[in-house]
Design a protein around this motif. Structure first.
Motif, PDB file in Angstrom:
ATOM      1  N   LEU B 164       0.808  -1.214   0.000  1.00 16.37           N
ATOM      2  CA  LEU B 164       0.000   0.000   0.000  1.00 16.37           C
ATOM      3  C   LEU B 164       0.843   1.267   0.000  1.00 16.37           C
ATOM      4  CD1 LEU B 164      -2.792  -0.990   2.511  1.00 16.37           C
ATOM      5  CD2 LEU B 164      -2.971  -0.764   0.042  1.00 16.37           C
ATOM      6  N   LEU B 165       2.154   1.084  -0.176  1.00 17.48           N
ATOM      7  CA  LEU B 165       3.055   2.218  -0.038  1.00 17.48           C
ATOM      8  C   LEU B 165       2.633   3.414  -0.897  1.00 17.48           C
ATOM      9  CD1 LEU B 165       5.380   2.694   1.738  1.00 17.48           C
ATOM     10  CD2 LEU B 165       6.927   2.099  -0.091  1.00 17.48           C
ATOM     11  N   LEU B 166       2.252   3.109  -2.130  1.00 18.50           N
ATOM     12  CA  LEU B 166       1.881   4.205  -3.025  1.00 18.50           C
ATOM     13  C   LEU B 166       0.642   4.928  -2.524  1.00 18.50           C
ATOM     14  CD1 LEU B 166       2.563   2.860  -6.619  1.00 18.50           C
ATOM     15  CD2 LEU B 166       3.906   4.402  -5.207  1.00 18.50           C
ATOM     16  N   VAL B 167      -0.315   4.160  -2.000  1.00 21.32           N
ATOM     17  CA  VAL B 167      -1.531   4.777  -1.474  1.00 21.32           C
ATOM     18  C   VAL B 167      -1.178   5.649  -0.273  1.00 21.32           C
ATOM     19  CG1 VAL B 167      -3.802   4.354  -0.498  1.00 21.32           C
ATOM     20  CG2 VAL B 167      -2.884   2.815  -2.245  1.00 21.32           C
ATOM     21  N   VAL B 168      -0.330   5.100   0.615  1.00 17.42           N
ATOM     22  CA  VAL B 168       0.081   5.866   1.796  1.00 17.42           C
ATOM     23  C   VAL B 168       0.749   7.163   1.367  1.00 17.42           C
ATOM     24  CG1 VAL B 168       1.619   5.896   3.782  1.00 17.42           C
ATOM     25  CG2 VAL B 168       0.331   3.829   3.223  1.00 17.42           C
ATOM     26  N   LEU B 169       1.622   7.038   0.378  1.00 17.32           N
ATOM     27  CA  LEU B 169       2.345   8.209  -0.117  1.00 17.32           C
ATOM     28  C   LEU B 169       1.373   9.249  -0.677  1.00 17.32           C
ATOM     29  CD1 LEU B 169       5.357   8.580  -0.054  1.00 17.32           C
ATOM     30  CD2 LEU B 169       5.463   7.900  -2.433  1.00 17.32           C
ATOM     31  N   THR B 170       0.396   8.756  -1.444  1.00 20.12           N
ATOM     32  CA  THR B 170      -0.596   9.659  -2.026  1.00 20.12           C
ATOM     33  C   THR B 170      -1.350  10.410  -0.936  1.00 20.12           C
ATOM     34  OG1 THR B 170      -0.882   8.212  -3.916  1.00 20.12           O
ATOM     35  CG2 THR B 170      -2.655   9.767  -3.464  1.00 20.12           C
ATOM     36  N   VAL B 171      -1.817   9.667   0.059  1.00 18.87           N
ATOM     37  CA  VAL B 171      -2.567  10.300   1.143  1.00 18.87           C
ATOM     38  C   VAL B 171      -1.665  11.275   1.901  1.00 18.87           C
ATOM     39  CG1 VAL B 171      -3.736   9.885   3.336  1.00 18.87           C
ATOM     40  CG2 VAL B 171      -4.151   8.370   1.390  1.00 18.87           C
ATOM     41  N   ALA B 172      -0.429  10.847   2.161  1.00 20.81           N
ATOM     42  CA  ALA B 172       0.489  11.695   2.923  1.00 20.81           C
ATOM     43  C   ALA B 172       0.724  13.026   2.217  1.00 20.81           C
ATOM     44  CB  ALA B 172       1.811  10.965   3.129  1.00 20.81           C
ATOM     45  N   ILE B 173       1.007  12.954   0.917  1.00 19.81           N
ATOM     46  CA  ILE B 173       1.268  14.195   0.180  1.00 19.81           C
ATOM     47  C   ILE B 173      -0.025  14.980  -0.015  1.00 19.81           C
ATOM     48  CG2 ILE B 173       2.097  15.147  -2.003  1.00 19.81           C
ATOM     49  CD1 ILE B 173       3.953  12.707  -2.176  1.00 19.81           C
ATOM     50  N   VAL B 234       4.754  20.781  -6.807  1.00 18.63           N
ATOM     51  CA  VAL B 234       5.059  20.618  -5.379  1.00 18.63           C
ATOM     52  C   VAL B 234       4.968  19.151  -4.976  1.00 18.63           C
ATOM     53  CG1 VAL B 234       4.348  21.231  -3.042  1.00 18.63           C
ATOM     54  CG2 VAL B 234       4.270  22.941  -4.852  1.00 18.63           C
ATOM     55  N   ALA B 235       3.936  18.461  -5.484  1.00 22.41           N
ATOM     56  CA  ALA B 235       3.734  17.058  -5.112  1.00 22.41           C
ATOM     57  C   ALA B 235       4.868  16.183  -5.626  1.00 22.41           C
ATOM     58  CB  ALA B 235       2.388  16.562  -5.661  1.00 22.41           C
ATOM     59  N   ILE B 236       5.286  16.445  -6.873  1.00 26.17           N
ATOM     60  CA  ILE B 236       6.398  15.656  -7.420  1.00 26.17           C
ATOM     61  C   ILE B 236       7.651  15.874  -6.573  1.00 26.17           C
ATOM     62  CG2 ILE B 236       7.931  15.414  -9.407  1.00 26.17           C
ATOM     63  CD1 ILE B 236       5.550  16.136 -11.166  1.00 26.17           C
ATOM     64  N   LEU B 237       7.857  17.129  -6.202  1.00 20.87           N
ATOM     65  CA  LEU B 237       9.013  17.480  -5.397  1.00 20.87           C
ATOM     66  C   LEU B 237       8.944  16.813  -4.019  1.00 20.87           C
ATOM     67  CD1 LEU B 237      11.302  19.254  -6.280  1.00 20.87           C
ATOM     68  CD2 LEU B 237      10.298  21.143  -5.016  1.00 20.87           C
ATOM     69  N   LEU B 238       7.737  16.813  -3.429  1.00 21.85           N
ATOM     70  CA  LEU B 238       7.552  16.199  -2.118  1.00 21.85           C
ATOM     71  C   LEU B 238       7.858  14.710  -2.168  1.00 21.85           C
ATOM     72  CD1 LEU B 238       4.362  17.575  -0.350  1.00 21.85           C
ATOM     73  CD2 LEU B 238       6.673  17.431   0.558  1.00 21.85           C
ATOM     74  N   GLU B 239       7.342  14.085  -3.242  1.00 23.13           N
ATOM     75  CA  GLU B 239       7.579  12.645  -3.375  1.00 23.13           C
ATOM     76  C   GLU B 239       9.072  12.381  -3.488  1.00 23.13           C
ATOM     77  OE1 GLU B 239       8.689   9.133  -5.245  1.00 23.13           O
ATOM     78  OE2 GLU B 239       8.662  11.017  -6.387  1.00 23.13           O
ATOM     79  N   ALA B 240       9.759  13.214  -4.301  1.00 21.15           N
ATOM     80  CA  ALA B 240      11.211  13.039  -4.455  1.00 21.15           C
ATOM     81  C   ALA B 240      11.910  13.220  -3.110  1.00 21.15           C
ATOM     82  CB  ALA B 240      11.735  14.040  -5.470  1.00 21.15           C
ATOM     83  N   THR B 241      11.457  14.214  -2.347  1.00 23.24           N
ATOM     84  CA  THR B 241      12.076  14.462  -1.040  1.00 23.24           C
ATOM     85  C   THR B 241      11.884  13.272  -0.112  1.00 23.24           C
ATOM     86  OG1 THR B 241      11.361  16.726  -1.377  1.00 23.24           O
ATOM     87  CG2 THR B 241      12.267  16.179   0.777  1.00 23.24           C
ATOM     88  N   LEU B 242      10.644  12.770  -0.077  1.00 23.32           N
ATOM     89  CA  LEU B 242      10.370  11.625   0.808  1.00 23.32           C
ATOM     90  C   LEU B 242      11.198  10.425   0.398  1.00 23.32           C
ATOM     91  CD1 LEU B 242       6.515  11.902   1.291  1.00 23.32           C
ATOM     92  CD2 LEU B 242       8.307  12.387   2.950  1.00 23.32           C
ATOM     93  N   SER B 243      11.267  10.187  -0.898  1.00 27.76           N
ATOM     94  CA  SER B 243      12.056   9.049  -1.365  1.00 27.76           C
ATOM     95  C   SER B 243      13.520   9.268  -1.055  1.00 27.76           C
ATOM     96  CB  SER B 243      11.876   8.867  -2.875  1.00 27.76           C
ATOM     97  OG  SER B 243      10.533   8.615  -3.159  1.00 27.76           O
ATOM     98  N   PHE B 244      13.966  10.519  -1.196  1.00 29.83           N
ATOM     99  CA  PHE B 244      15.354  10.851  -0.878  1.00 29.83           C
ATOM    100  C   PHE B 244      15.656  10.545   0.584  1.00 29.83           C
ATOM    101  CE2 PHE B 244      18.714  13.721   0.445  1.00 29.83           C
ATOM    102  CZ  PHE B 244      19.643  13.562  -0.563  1.00 29.83           C
ATOM    103  N   LEU B 245      14.684  10.833   1.443  1.00 29.25           N
ATOM    104  CA  LEU B 245      14.853  10.568   2.873  1.00 29.25           C
ATOM    105  C   LEU B 245      14.671   9.100   3.214  1.00 29.25           C
ATOM    106  CD1 LEU B 245      12.927  13.619   4.345  1.00 29.25           C
ATOM    107  CD2 LEU B 245      15.399  13.312   4.205  1.00 29.25           C
ATOM    108  N   GLY B 246      14.248   8.313   2.212  1.00 33.68           N
ATOM    109  CA  GLY B 246      14.109   6.889   2.448  1.00 33.68           C
ATOM    110  C   GLY B 246      12.777   6.472   3.020  1.00 33.68           C
ATOM    111  N   VAL B 247      11.785   7.357   3.045  1.00 35.51           N
ATOM    112  CA  VAL B 247      10.479   6.960   3.549  1.00 35.51           C
ATOM    113  C   VAL B 247       9.448   6.920   2.422  1.00 35.51           C
ATOM    114  CG1 VAL B 247      10.769   7.730   5.913  1.00 35.51           C
ATOM    115  CG2 VAL B 247      10.032   9.356   4.170  1.00 35.51           C
ATOM    116  N   GLY B 248       9.918   7.018   1.198  1.00 38.66           N
ATOM    117  CA  GLY B 248       8.975   7.064   0.077  1.00 38.66           C
ATOM    118  C   GLY B 248       8.726   5.692  -0.511  1.00 38.66           C
ATOM    119  N   VAL B 249       8.974   5.573  -1.791  1.00 33.67           N
ATOM    120  CA  VAL B 249       8.679   4.343  -2.522  1.00 33.67           C
ATOM    121  C   VAL B 249       9.643   3.236  -2.088  1.00 33.67           C
ATOM    122  CG1 VAL B 249       7.761   5.610  -4.456  1.00 33.67           C
ATOM    123  CG2 VAL B 249      10.180   5.068  -4.400  1.00 33.67           C
ATOM    124  N   PRO B 250       9.244   1.965  -2.294  1.00 36.07           N
ATOM    125  CA  PRO B 250      10.135   0.858  -1.908  1.00 36.07           C
ATOM    126  C   PRO B 250      11.446   0.906  -2.702  1.00 36.07           C
ATOM    127  CG  PRO B 250       8.135   0.071  -3.011  1.00 36.07           C
ATOM    128  CD  PRO B 250       7.982   1.528  -2.837  1.00 36.07           C
TER     129      PRO B 250
END
Lengths: 577, 305
Positions: B164-173, B234-250
């Motif tokens: 559900l990672l993608l769903v979680v990410l979507t809701v989070a952003i 902004v959302a694309i950037l946020l996703e990149a940031t989260l993934s950069f921090l290691g809490v984003g996509v698998p």
């Protein structure tokens, strides 16, 4: 004395993406010192463009394509930007329509007047201030000394316009261009401001170029007048002669369209039908079986209340009080009493005119009747049975269909994102008046026909129509609900006179044909005169007078009504001759 | 057909201005290219970076093809695990756009709905919704996203969380972006609400839901579209940031942010291409989306022209 202003063959053009647009073409006019010259015409006639061209402020990308403007013999278009700028302040001033926006709200009027005076002269601060006070006294501001340090919002509309005029006089100009100076004001104040302009012209010898759409204003104070239409000069001459004995067809039609106070006409005759002519295929487009006859039959087929005894609508002791909003707090905010103890009756098939200046509560009355505003006390009866007030009126209450409303501003009363077919179809759909989609379509097309629009209009969006056409569509929307009672809240005050005459004619026709009872609200006494059988006058939420229309206009009983009637600019002076 | 086009070209404000703005045209072309590249990544990418069998550790750290030691199989080089960078970027952009679009859609629906209701009904509902929005606004977007992600990790079992990672990410952003929509929708609704066409509908007795959806919503879409475009960036950037921090996509499905993180670890050891190319792709994408947002704003607000 030589002419103050001499405009010859003036043409202004705007390049647009649709090609070159000629705003005004070959305009000639001249003005002597101390004279007031009126520029009259309907929207799009180019009156304001002439003013802007003289003062050299045509909005980009427009330009003077041809012609000359001479002020005291000096040709203006030849001047450099810098010289023009200097001259603009010193010799020409401008008065705008809305006193609300032509003063800087953040500066006291002392700052604004003194700064302007010192810009254009070597006066010391004290000298400039004395002059400013003198100007304010000259323009009729009471307690000028004391009010110098106040801000624009502390003045009423009329006083503010006096300050604007004082500001225009700061540099002792030779020419003042007044662009609709009284349009935003109530009649009483309008009369005072016009008096002031006349007096300044006489005493100071200032030439005024008065731009207005209101023939009454022109008749009241101008010496000479130019009638404009579509950027071209139609007729020019002494005011009494042009308005009294118009030679040009357009001027004649314009004069015929001006509502008169003296007598009630059955219809406006000989008015222009100047809706842009449509190409024939547009007019030939028809929905199967749709015609104005069908609309008439359909509208008359609706069930109708036929109780002939007693009024259709009767309002008793109506009070409306507004409270300022305060969320999450106990108790109510400050109260404003918008209506106090209003009682009135509308007889079946009659038109009740409601007269009032701005702030008199006339729109609140309309909103209380339709249930948008909740009265704090009183009763409203419709066809003999009591109407629930405000939110208590259920959404399915039968009066929702039987009472319909036509609004003031045709630009905001139609939803710009919906097709005309959907806008007019909404009441039919909601009240379940048609058997199927096909019938609904036929009704929409027929009713459009009835209000004088081509049937093809139903395929378009509101922004493709002019103000008058939109108002016809708004009337069609009110009609398809098969109402018994129609409320018209200033239905023509946003329209040009010739369009106003058309709409008033349409309303009269419909009223006669369907026996509608109408509550007709307006600030314009002449319009009410033309429409009403009975008249009531509102002032600050109170009912001043209620009288039969003919009696009222023959001689109002109340002092306020008498003043109102006396101050309405009229054409008597000219037409009596 | 040709005359039709000629007429549309002049009469339609949007098309007319678009044809006169080369910058916007370039931005739109790049945007379109990114979308197409992302959409057809499985068809155009040389390899499938998600398929463990398709790459080889022996190929790791290969520089771009035009550099010495480069391998013509990998046009812009490979990363630390031997994955083809070009393919990774195409797949990564796919993921970034997917998350970006779906979280903006989520935020738009939530925010517009709440803003519309707050603006229409006013009073207490308005106060409550707007105070929540104020609180939301005082939390940095990243913090909201981290919070939602953390909560999801706590509640969901591990396997399900990855699914559900993608769903979680979507809701989070989405949760950190809805405020913009709500505020804009509320402000525009306030303006429209007092217009006479809304009053006409109320007098008839139409249901409030119908008035909001049919009468008001179409009239406030313009400014919301601008917010949507700007927020997409902004959302694309946020996703990149989260993934950069290691809490984003698998980690086995690298997005642009993941690639940039991997790249930063090697930037000082000379393998510059691993960080440069994904970063460039991200920047170009975001700049072009922002330019389109500005264009929409300019079209809708004639005063900015």
């Amino acid at each position: 004395m030589g002419a103050l202003l001499e405009v010859t063959d003036l043409t202004v053009q705007y390049p647009t993406r649709f090609g070159l647009f000629t705003a005004i073409e070959g305009i000639n006019l001249s003005l002597e010192p101390g004279q007031i010259h009126g520029l009259v015409g309907e929207s799009g006639a180019g009156k304001s463009t002439i003013g802007a061209a003289i003062i050299g402020l045509i909005p980009s990308p427009g330009y003077v394509a041809q012609g000359d403007i001479k002020l005291l013999g000096q040709s203006l278009p030849e001047l450099s930007q810098k010289a023009y700028h200097k001259l603009r302040g010193a010799k020409i001033s401008m008065i705008f329509q809305d006193p609300q926006t032509s003063l800087n709200p953040l500066l006291t009027i002392e700052d604004q007047l003194v700064e302007t005076i010192r810009q254009h002269s070597g006066h010391s601060y004290q000298e400039a201030r004395d002059k400013a006070v003198a100007l304010l006294i000259e323009t009729g501001l009471e307690n000028a000394q004391g009010r110098m340090s106040e801000y624009p919002h502390q003045f009423s509309g009329g006083m503010r316009q006096r300050v604007v005029i004082a500001l225009a006089l700061c540099t002792d100009p030779d020419l003042i261009i007044a662009d609709e100076p009284t349009t935003a004001l109530d009649v009483a104040i309008q009369a005072q401001i016009l008096d002031l302009i006349r007096r300044l012209a006489n005493d100071r010898g200032v030439g005024f170029l008065l731009i207005t759409h209101d023939i009454g204003v022109i008749a009241e104070i101008t010496d000479s007048v130019s009638v404009l239409r579509g950027g071209k000069l139609m007729e020019e001459g002494k005011t009494a002669q042009v308005l009294g004995h118009p030679r040009h067809d357009y001027t004649k039609a314009l004069m015929a369209a001006v509502p008169r106070l003296e007598e009630k006409l059955d219809r406006f005759a000989n008015i222009l039908s100047d809706e842009p002519s449509l190409p024939t295929p547009e007019l030939l487009w028809k929905v199967d079986g749709a015609s104005d006859q069908f609309a008439t039959d359909w509208l008359l087929a609706g069930e109708r209340h036929t109780a002939s005894d007693g009024p259709v609508l009767s309002v008793r002791d109506l009070d409306v009080t507004f409270y300022t909003d305060r969320q999450f707090s106990l108790g109510k905010g400050t109260a404003v009493r918008a209506l106090q103890g209003i009682s009135l009756d509308v007889q079946p098939g009659q038109v009740l005119g409601v007269i009032g200046e701005s702030g008199s509560g006339k729109s609140t009355l309309a909103k209380a009747i339709v249930g948008l505003v909740r009265p704090s006390a009183g009763r409203i009866e419709f066809n003999g049975s009591e109407l629930p007030l405000g939110r208590e009126r259920a959404r399915t209450h039968p009066s929702r269909r039987k009472i319909q409303m036509v609004f003031q501003d045709p630009y905001s009363s139609l939803n710009n994102r919906r097709k005309i077919e959907d806008i007019i179809g909404e009441p039919i759909r909601f009240f379940d008046l048609a058997r199927d989609k096909g019938e609904q379509r036929r009704i929409v097309a027929s009713v459009l026909d009835l209000v004088g629009m081509p049937q093809r209009a139903m395929l378009k969006f509101p922004h493709q129509f002019s103000g008058g056409q939109r108002q016809r569509i708004a009337i069609a929307r009110a009609l398809v609900a098969r109402p018994e009672f129609l409320i018209c809240d200033e239905p023509t005050s946003a329209l040009d006179v010739s369009i106003q005459a058309q709409i008033l004619n349409l309303l009269k026709d419909l009223q006669a044909q369907f026996g509608l009872s109408i509550l007709f609200i307006s600030h314009n006494l002449a319009v009410v005169r033309q429409m009403s059988d009975h008249v009531v006058v509102l002032k600050s939420g109170k009912l001043m007078e209620s009288k039969n229309s003919d009696d009222f206009f023959a001689g109002p009983g109340d002092a306020y009504s008498r003043r109102l009637l006396a101050e309405t600019p009229s054409l008597d002076l000219l037409l009596g001759a | 057909m040709l005359t039709w086009w000629r007429r549309v070209r002049i009469e339609n404000e949007l098309i007319y201005l678009f044809l006169r703005s080369p910058v916007t045209q370039v931005a739109a072309a790049i945007g379109l290219l990114s979308v197409l590249g992302a959409l057809f990544a499985p068809l155009i990418a040389p390899t499938n970076p998600y398929d463990l069998a398709s790459f080889d550790l022996l190929d790791s750290f290969l520089p771009p093809a035009w550099v010495e030691d480069g391998d013509p199989r990998f046009f812009i080089g490979t990363d630390d695990q031997g994955r083809d960078l070009l393919s990774s970027i195409l797949y990564g952009a796919r993921l970034s756009l997917l998350v970006g679009l779906s979280s903006v859609a989520f935020a738009a629906v939530l925010g517009t709905g709440l803003g519309l209701a707050a603006g229409y009904f006013g009073g207490r509902l308005d106060t409550i919704v707007m105070r929540i929005a104020d609180v939301q606004l005082s939390l940095p977007a990243i913090l909201t996203a981290l919070l939602v992600d953390g909560v999801a990790r706590g509640i969901l079992p591990r396997e399900q969380h990855d699914e559900l990672l993608l769903v979680v990410l979507t809701v989070a952003i989405g949760l950190s972006l809805w405020v913009n929509f709500a505020r804009t929708a509320r402000a525009s609704t306030f303006v429209e609400r007092n217009k006479e066409y809304v009053q006409a509908a109320e007098i008839m007795g139409l249901h409030p839901l119908r008035i909001m959806a049919v009468a008001i919503l179409p009239n406030i879409l313009g400014p919301l579209m601008v917010i949507g475009t700007v927020d997409l960036a902004v959302a694309i950037l946020l996703e990149a940031t989260l993934s950069f921090l290691g809490v984003g996509v698998p980690p086995n499905q690298p997005s642009l942010g993941t690639l940039i993180r991997i790249g930063t670890e090697y930037i000082f050891s000379g393998e510059w291409w691993i960080v440069i190319f994904p970063s460039a792709a991200l920047i170009v994408m975001i700049v072009s989306v922002n330019i389109m947002g500005d264009f929409f704003r300019a079209v809708l607000n004639p005063r900015l022209r």
